[in-house]
Scaffold this motif. Structure first.
Motif, PDB file in Angstrom:
ATOM      1  N   ILE A 158       0.864  -1.182   0.000  1.00  0.00           N
ATOM      2  CA  ILE A 158       0.000   0.000   0.000  1.00  0.00           C
ATOM      3  C   ILE A 158       0.899   1.230   0.000  1.00  0.00           C
ATOM      4  N   SER A 159       0.626   2.187  -0.894  1.00  0.00           N
ATOM      5  CA  SER A 159       1.446   3.394  -0.954  1.00  0.00           C
ATOM      6  C   SER A 159       0.586   4.636  -0.871  1.00  0.00           C
ATOM      7  N   ARG A 160       1.008   5.584  -0.030  1.00  0.00           N
ATOM      8  CA  ARG A 160       0.386   6.908  -0.006  1.00  0.00           C
ATOM      9  C   ARG A 160       0.912   7.763  -1.156  1.00  0.00           C
ATOM     10  N   SER A 161       2.117   7.471  -1.620  1.00  0.00           N
ATOM     11  CA  SER A 161       2.770   8.274  -2.645  1.00  0.00           C
ATOM     12  C   SER A 161       2.616   7.639  -4.017  1.00  0.00           C
ATOM     13  N   GLY A 162       2.095   8.416  -4.979  1.00  0.00           N
ATOM     14  CA  GLY A 162       2.020   7.908  -6.341  1.00  0.00           C
ATOM     15  C   GLY A 162       3.394   7.726  -6.946  1.00  0.00           C
ATOM     16  N   GLY A 163       4.258   8.724  -6.759  1.00  0.00           N
ATOM     17  CA  GLY A 163       5.595   8.663  -7.337  1.00  0.00           C
ATOM     18  C   GLY A 163       6.446   7.552  -6.772  1.00  0.00           C
ATOM     19  N   GLN A 164       6.142   7.115  -5.542  1.00  0.00           N
ATOM     20  CA  GLN A 164       6.925   6.067  -4.901  1.00  0.00           C
ATOM     21  C   GLN A 164       6.211   4.706  -4.919  1.00  0.00           C
ATOM     22  N   SER A 165       5.145   4.597  -5.693  1.00  0.00           N
ATOM     23  CA  SER A 165       4.367   3.360  -5.687  1.00  0.00           C
ATOM     24  C   SER A 165       5.139   2.158  -6.236  1.00  0.00           C
ATOM     25  N   GLY A 166       6.176   2.426  -7.014  1.00  0.00           N
ATOM     26  CA  GLY A 166       6.996   1.331  -7.523  1.00  0.00           C
ATOM     27  C   GLY A 166       8.223   1.045  -6.679  1.00  0.00           C
ATOM     28  N   THR A 167       8.505   1.921  -5.705  1.00  0.00           N
ATOM     29  CA  THR A 167       9.730   1.782  -4.916  1.00  0.00           C
ATOM     30  C   THR A 167       9.741   0.503  -4.090  1.00  0.00           C
ATOM     31  N   VAL A 168       8.672   0.273  -3.341  1.00  0.00           N
ATOM     32  CA  VAL A 168       8.623  -0.912  -2.487  1.00  0.00           C
ATOM     33  C   VAL A 168       8.539  -2.196  -3.313  1.00  0.00           C
ATOM     34  N   PRO A 169       7.675  -2.268  -4.343  1.00  0.00           N
ATOM     35  CA  PRO A 169       7.673  -3.480  -5.169  1.00  0.00           C
ATOM     36  C   PRO A 169       9.034  -3.792  -5.784  1.00  0.00           C
ATOM     37  N   TRP A 170       9.762  -2.751  -6.208  1.00  0.00           N
ATOM     38  CA  TRP A 170      11.088  -2.984  -6.783  1.00  0.00           C
ATOM     39  C   TRP A 170      12.056  -3.515  -5.724  1.00  0.00           C
ATOM     40  N   ALA A 171      12.023  -2.915  -4.540  1.00  0.00           N
ATOM     41  CA  ALA A 171      12.891  -3.381  -3.461  1.00  0.00           C
ATOM     42  C   ALA A 171      12.574  -4.827  -3.083  1.00  0.00           C
ATOM     43  N   LEU A 172      11.300  -5.169  -3.091  1.00  0.00           N
ATOM     44  CA  LEU A 172      10.903  -6.553  -2.795  1.00  0.00           C
ATOM     45  C   LEU A 172      11.387  -7.494  -3.892  1.00  0.00           C
ATOM     46  N   LYS A 173      11.262  -7.062  -5.137  1.00  0.00           N
ATOM     47  CA  LYS A 173      11.690  -7.903  -6.260  1.00  0.00           C
ATOM     48  C   LYS A 173      13.192  -8.171  -6.189  1.00  0.00           C
ATOM     49  N   VAL A 174      13.967  -7.134  -5.922  1.00  0.00           N
ATOM     50  CA  VAL A 174      15.420  -7.294  -5.820  1.00  0.00           C
ATOM     51  C   VAL A 174      15.779  -8.290  -4.725  1.00  0.00           C
ATOM     52  N   ALA A 175      14.954  -8.327  -3.681  1.00  0.00           N
ATOM     53  CA  ALA A 175      15.202  -9.237  -2.559  1.00  0.00           C
ATOM     54  C   ALA A 175      14.642 -10.637  -2.805  1.00  0.00           C
ATOM     55  N   GLY A 176      14.051 -10.841  -3.990  1.00  0.00           N
ATOM     56  CA  GLY A 176      13.497 -12.147  -4.308  1.00  0.00           C
ATOM     57  C   GLY A 176      12.072 -12.352  -3.832  1.00  0.00           C
ATOM     58  N   LEU A 177      11.382 -11.249  -3.515  1.00  0.00           N
ATOM     59  CA  LEU A 177       9.998 -11.314  -3.055  1.00  0.00           C
ATOM     60  C   LEU A 177       9.085 -10.601  -4.047  1.00  0.00           C
ATOM     61  N   GLY A 178       7.993 -11.226  -4.408  1.00  0.00           N
ATOM     62  CA  GLY A 178       7.020 -10.592  -5.280  1.00  0.00           C
ATOM     63  C   GLY A 178       5.820 -10.102  -4.495  1.00  0.00           C
ATOM     64  N   ILE A 179       4.829  -9.585  -5.201  1.00  0.00           N
ATOM     65  CA  ILE A 179       3.665  -9.009  -4.543  1.00  0.00           C
ATOM     66  C   ILE A 179       2.369  -9.677  -5.006  1.00  0.00           C
ATOM     67  N   SER A 180       1.395  -9.670  -4.108  1.00  0.00           N
ATOM     68  CA  SER A 180       0.065 -10.173  -4.448  1.00  0.00           C
ATOM     69  C   SER A 180      -0.731  -9.076  -5.137  1.00  0.00           C
ATOM     70  N   THR A 181      -0.814  -7.924  -4.490  1.00  0.00           N
ATOM     71  CA  THR A 181      -1.448  -6.732  -5.066  1.00  0.00           C
ATOM     72  C   THR A 181      -0.735  -5.505  -4.523  1.00  0.00           C
ATOM     73  N   ALA A 182      -0.504  -4.527  -5.391  1.00  0.00           N
ATOM     74  CA  ALA A 182       0.025  -3.227  -4.965  1.00  0.00           C
ATOM     75  C   ALA A 182      -1.007  -2.167  -5.284  1.00  0.00           C
ATOM     76  N   MET A 183      -1.163  -1.205  -4.378  1.00  0.00           N
ATOM     77  CA  MET A 183      -2.194  -0.183  -4.531  1.00  0.00           C
ATOM     78  C   MET A 183      -1.673   1.180  -4.118  1.00  0.00           C
TER      79      MET A 183
END
Length: 298
Positions: A158-183
């Motif tokens: 969940i992101s409050r920031s539109g511009g940063q909405s990809g930041t956490v998913p990218w960090a998770l991906k780099v760590a080998g973790l994917g997402i169920s849903t991002a909003m």
């Protein structure tokens, strides 16, 4: 699984013939979203990217059967009417990317949606994405970027920031973790779906094993999320970063809704409430993925 939508969710685009509506519709369709119809008054009978256009949402439903979701690319002053139209037609989820809506219109829309048991995302939301399944809105921007940033997996975002909405998913991906849903929850001072609402949905989703939040100062969204955790309505690991800890009281930060005043909405207050409720607060987005791995063993 995912929350709110999956590969079978049917979508109508209100304002499909406009520049933004047409551009974002192509992205959604190319990603795999089941965009079955578009609506622009006076443009019925035309097509956009092979998608039939109707004059009203009810007309679209008469031709395609019940439609699950609407995405509104409508100018701000006309948004309220479009949202009401979708709700009155029986659509149960409405995503609104539009910003700078008159506050009284937003209050009316949120109230009308709740009265009719409709979930309203936004206004001012980039939307949501369930990787490999569907996207509503323009979160991800393009099929290539969405494929780069969002991998399927067990973490809700969940992101409050539109511009940063990809930041956490990218960090998770780099760590080998994917997402169920991002909003992206939205930018207006008053919103439909809240962080608390979304956490409750992630709690019920079997695929989601933990949730990451990119929060900001201002407003009470994060404090409300803390209450959900404290009340055991969300029991999975929750890792949160709050942006704007440097901002002095009263400063506007990023969005109009991010205002700190009278002791409410401060980064310190949010972090304290979340920590005391049992969430895990980190000092930077880079710390989110390691903390989730530590808590979940994934």
């Amino acid at each position: 699984m995912s929350i709110i939508m999956d590969e079978n969710t049917t979508v109508v685009i209100q304002g499909i013939t406009g520049r933004e509506g047409s551009l974002r519709t192509k992205y959604m369709k190319d990603y795999g979203t089941k965009v079955v119809a578009g609506v622009t008054p006076g443009k019925g009978g035309s097509e956009v990217h092979g998608i039939p256009v109707y004059n009203t949402v009810k007309e679209a439903i008469r031709n395609h059967g019940q439609i699950d979701a609407a995405c509104t690319f409508i100018p701000g002053p006309a948004l309220k009417g479009a949202v009401y139209e979708a709700i009155d037609a029986g659509v149960k989820f409405v995503s609104s990317p539009v910003e700078r809506i008159p506050i009284h219109d937003v209050i009316d829309m949120v109230s009308y949606a709740r009265k009719n048991n409709v979930e309203l995302l936004g206004p001012g939301s980039l939307g949501l994405i369930s990787p490999g399944k569907s996207v509503i809105g323009w979160l991800g921007g393009s099929v290539d970027w969405a494929g780069t940033l969002f991998d399927p997996g067990p973490i809700g975002v969940i992101s409050r920031s539109g511009g940063q909405s990809g930041t956490v998913p990218w960090a998770l991906k780099v760590a080998g973790l994917g997402i169920s849903t991002a909003m992206h929850i939205g930018t207006e001072p008053v919103l439909g779906l809240t962080m608390a609402d979304v956490l409750k949905k992630f709690e019920k989703d079997e695929q989601t094993k933990a949730v990451a939040i990119f929060g900001e100062i201002g407003g009470t969204m994060e404090e409300e999320a803390a209450e959900v955790v404290a009340n055991k309505e969300f029991t999975k690991p929750l890792v949160v970063f709050i942006a704007g800890a440097w901002a002095p009281e009263g400063m506007r930060f990023s969005h109009a809704s991010s205002i700190v005043e009278k002791g409410r909405g401060t980064a310190q207050g949010k972090m304290k409430a979340l920590s005391e409720a049992g969430a895990h607060v980190v000092d930077s987005p880079e710390e989110i993925a390691p903390k989730i791995k530590e808590l979940t063993g994934l």
